[in-house]
Design an enzyme around this catalytic site. Structure first.
Site, short mmCIF file in Angstrom:
data_model
loop_
_atom_site.label_atom_id
_atom_site.label_comp_id
_atom_site.label_asym_id
_atom_site.label_seq_id
_atom_site.Cartn_x
_atom_site.Cartn_y
_atom_site.Cartn_z
N LYS A 83 0.86 -1.19 0.00
CA LYS A 83 0.00 0.00 0.00
C LYS A 83 0.89 1.24 0.00
O LYS A 83 1.79 1.38 0.83
CB LYS A 83 -0.88 -0.03 1.24
CG LYS A 83 -2.19 0.71 1.13
CD LYS A 83 -3.04 0.42 2.36
CE LYS A 83 -4.36 1.14 2.33
NZ LYS A 83 -5.06 1.02 3.61
O1 G3P Z 1 -9.14 2.19 4.57
C1 G3P Z 1 -8.96 3.50 5.00
C2 G3P Z 1 -9.62 3.69 6.32
O2 G3P Z 1 -8.96 2.98 7.32
C3 G3P Z 1 -9.81 5.10 6.72
O3 G3P Z 1 -11.03 5.13 7.33
O4 G3P Z 1 -12.74 5.96 8.83
O5 G3P Z 1 -10.31 6.50 9.26
O6 G3P Z 1 -11.54 7.55 7.36
P1 G3P Z 1 -11.43 6.36 8.25
#
Ligand code: G3P
Length: 217
Positions: A83
């Site tokens: 990634k």
């Molecule tokens: O896959 C990306 C994710 O982990 C981010 O999610 O909810 O932190 O924006 P969030």
């Protein structure tokens, strides 16, 4: 549409697998930090119970070190996907790694043009972050729709992996928009099965059945 678990917690991944809903896993430095575990140990454990792709993120900012870190992460297991953040250096690293047949997930994508660059760099996945766009009053789903059109226009093979997905409504909307995959916390997928009419319908069927006194087994 593939379901990826966006977590580094082994018990949560195992539970999703048990439900037959685990197509892969995505991690990031914040999720590794939250697990409180050593990065290689946690990724080894995740790969040992996951058949599909497991995204493991580099933390360098220059292409050369990203490539080095990515190759080290890919040694963990054959299902590791490297990634890499969507920066110019990240795109450079993506091209180098994909030319050497590593799989790359380009993350932190917030625009259709960024996704176009990831596809041109040969990414296997691009991860548009919906929830974080919604957080600042922009339309995350519209972004998935735009990327779908662009990738279809040019037959790009890069898969859209909708990320920062936080609700059943997000899952439905990205499915309608034609996302190839979605990554969310496992609790989001469990909520997809819930409906109050299912609960009340079942209760009423079982009450009627009980009154018959019959048994099936
Ligand atoms: O896959 C990306 C994710 O982990 C981010 O999610 O909810 O932190 O924006 P969030």
């Amino acid at each position: 549409m593939d379901f990826f678990a966006d977590t580094a917690e082994i018990n949560e991944i195992a539970e999703l697998k048990d439900l037959g809903l685990l197509d892969g896993v995505t991690t990031n430095p914040s999720l590794i930090m939250k697990s409180g575990r050593q990065v290689f140990q946690v990724l080894e454990d995740i790969c040992s119970i996951t058949d599909g792709p497991v995204s493991a993120e580099v933390v360098a900012l220059n292409a050369q070190t990203m490539v080095k870190e990515g190759k080290r992460l890919a040694e963990i297991a054959s299902n590791i996907v490297i990634k890499i953040p969507l920066t110019l250096e990240g795109l450079k690293a993506c091209r180098i790694l994909t030319e050497e047949e590593y799989r790359v997930n380009v993350t932190l994508c917030f625009s259709a043009n960024q996704a176009l660059l990831a596809a041109k760099a040969g990414a296997t996945f691009v991860s548009p972050f919906l929830g974080r766009l919604d957080d600042i009053g922009l339309d995350g789903i519209e972004l998935i729709e735009e990327i779908r059109i662009i990738f279809d226009n040019y037959d790009f093979e890069t898969q859209i992996l909708a990320a920062s997905v936080r609700s059943p409504l997000h899952v439905k909307d990205v499915a309608i928009a034609g996302s190839d995959a979605v990554t969310a916390h496992p609790s989001v997928y469990k909520k997809l099965a819930e409906h109050p009419l299912t609960d009340t319908g079942l209760e009423s069927f079982l009450n009627d059945w009980k009154s018959t006194g019959m048994k099936i087994v």
